[in-house]
Write a protein that holds these residues in place. Sequence first.
Motif, mmCIF file in Angstrom:
data_model
loop_
_atom_site.group_PDB
_atom_site.id
_atom_site.type_symbol
_atom_site.label_atom_id
_atom_site.label_comp_id
_atom_site.label_asym_id
_atom_site.label_seq_id
_atom_site.Cartn_x
_atom_site.Cartn_y
_atom_site.Cartn_z
ATOM 1 N N VAL A 118 0.846 -1.204 0.000
ATOM 2 C CA VAL A 118 0.000 0.000 0.000
ATOM 3 C C VAL A 118 0.883 1.257 0.000
ATOM 4 O O VAL A 118 0.597 2.223 -0.714
ATOM 5 C CB VAL A 118 -0.964 -0.007 1.211
ATOM 6 C CG1 VAL A 118 -1.633 1.348 1.396
ATOM 7 C CG2 VAL A 118 -2.015 -1.092 1.048
ATOM 8 N N SER A 119 1.952 1.236 0.788
ATOM 9 C CA SER A 119 2.883 2.376 0.819
ATOM 10 C C SER A 119 3.509 2.610 -0.553
ATOM 11 O O SER A 119 3.639 3.748 -0.996
ATOM 12 C CB SER A 119 3.987 2.142 1.842
ATOM 13 O OG SER A 119 3.460 2.049 3.133
ATOM 14 N N LEU A 122 0.860 4.229 -2.724
ATOM 15 C CA LEU A 122 0.665 5.640 -2.380
ATOM 16 C C LEU A 122 1.842 6.503 -2.853
ATOM 17 O O LEU A 122 1.647 7.588 -3.403
ATOM 18 C CB LEU A 122 0.476 5.795 -0.865
ATOM 19 C CG LEU A 122 -0.844 5.279 -0.305
ATOM 20 C CD1 LEU A 122 -0.826 5.334 1.221
ATOM 21 C CD2 LEU A 122 -2.014 6.069 -0.855
ATOM 22 N N ASN A 123 3.051 6.015 -2.641
ATOM 23 C CA ASN A 123 4.230 6.749 -3.120
ATOM 24 C C ASN A 123 4.215 6.884 -4.634
ATOM 25 O O ASN A 123 4.598 7.920 -5.176
ATOM 26 C CB ASN A 123 5.524 6.065 -2.675
ATOM 27 C CG ASN A 123 5.898 6.406 -1.264
ATOM 28 O OD1 ASN A 123 5.528 7.458 -0.765
ATOM 29 N ND2 ASN A 123 6.624 5.526 -0.619
ATOM 30 N N GLY A 125 1.571 7.040 -6.479
ATOM 31 C CA GLY A 125 0.576 8.075 -6.770
ATOM 32 C C GLY A 125 1.146 9.473 -6.584
ATOM 33 O O GLY A 125 0.899 10.373 -7.390
#
Length: 149
Positions: A118-119, A122-123, A125
Amino acid sequence: MELNQILRKKRQEYHLTQEQLAEKLYVSSKTVSNWETGKTFPDINSLIRLSKLYHISLDNLLVEGSDIVRDIDKKTRLMTLKRYMWLPSILNLILILVVSQQRLLGKLSNIGTGLILVSIALNSGILIYFNREVKQEEQTTEVSTQPNE
């Protein structure tokens, strides 16, 4: 009056050729030509030398040629955006290495692996957002530095 017009007018008032001005400012004559055609803007050191040479305040030079202020703002924003892209990139590389090297580092729990993935998403994105902003800023900078026709 735009900065390029002010620079050309002042140089002519002082009966200087582009080569002579370039010599006084420690730049190339091509650089002076680019300033006078509006292709580029002088850097701050050259602006200071120009203001001293032409006996015009730096404030007046910047206010009358307000394009330079906009250009400096755009370049500053562009540098800031590019600077912010490094951290998510490095973090993504580290997280990808951690996930891919579980045999070597030890198996992560499913929750740990999920959080890392997930990290990474997000990064990614954030990187896509900053990349889009940088491209948009570069395009507007290119458009604004084109000579007026």
